[in-house]
Design an enzyme around this catalytic site. Structure first.
Site: not given
Ligand code: B16
Ligand code: MG
Length: 225
Positions: A174, A15, A13
């Protein structure tokens, strides 16, 4: 069989696993909530981890008891993303979470392929700033999928790109919902963070500090007993 063959590939993953951006997502949503006139807590933010931007917006609007048209929602999501991108304007390799770089290079040196599997539509924009893109076999983000976690689409596509069966691949996540996605498709899963929150993982590590192929192999060994 050496222990490192207990798994054949990994999916990370983005973020909150590779990079310390989960806090910037939280700050941006909190700013939006505050502009709309209500509080948004860190606990509520936990729900947003791993889910898409528009699904996250629905959660925020629900908390504030706010109804919005589709057009308004698109504007609000854009505002949140503009703030998020502003926070990220100076992001560089120092944002990579502790121990991650060492583990990725160890995998790479051992010829164990790994992919990125993120819900974020910004992952493809941020990762080149970190200087690690070349290490990944495949980079898949929210632009490459139609369904977001807890749907396993992104992980399944990542495993297919590496030609590996999910049962031989470890997903690092996470978020609770990301772990649900991994498990529903038969991946091994490693939570990164708080074991109380990530109770659905096969095993949990607090960070990648002191983590290695050997430690991972030992964890898998325990699972298979
Ligand atoms: P964006 P991951 C996710 O990333 C985040 O955990 C989540 O908080 C966020 O809303 C989502 O990406 C969309 O992100 O606005 O940048 O498109 O944890 O799956 O890497
Ligand atoms: Mg994440």
């Amino acid at each position: 069989m050496t222990k490192q063959h207990l798994f054949e590939a990994c999916i990370f993953d983005f973020d909150g696993v590779i990079v310390d951006t989960a806090g910037y997502h939280y700050m941006s949503w909190r700013k939006l909530a505050s502009q709309l006139g209500f509080e948004f807590t860190e606990e509520q933010n936990e729900e947003m981890k791993g889910i898409s931007r528009m699904d996250s917006l629905d959660v925020v609007l629900d908390i504030g008891n706010i109804t919005a048209t589709q057009e308004e929602k698109i504007k609000l999501a854009k505002q949140k993303n503009d703030w998020y991108r502003e926070y990220l304007s100076n992001v560089d390799e120092s944002a990579i979470l502790p121990g991650v770089y060492n583990f990725l290079t160890e995998l790479s040196d051992a010829n164990i392929p790994f992919a990125l599997g993120s819900a974020s539509k910004n992952a493809g924009f941020i990762i080149p700033k970190l200087g690690i893109s070349h290490l990944f076999h495949t980079i898949l983000d929210g632009n490459d999928t139609t369904r977001s976690k807890p749907d396993p689409e992104v992980f399944i596509k990542a495993a297919e790109s590496m030609k590996k069966a999910p049962s031989r691949v470890v997903v690092f996540e996470d978020s609770y919902k990301g772990l649900v996605a991994a498990q529903s498709a038969g991946f091994m899963s490693c939570g990164v963070g708080d074991p109380m929150v990530l109770a659905n993982a096969d095993f949990v590590i607090p960070t990648f500090e002191k983590f290695s192929i050997e430690v991972l192999s030992n964890q898998i060994d325990e699972l298979e007993k």
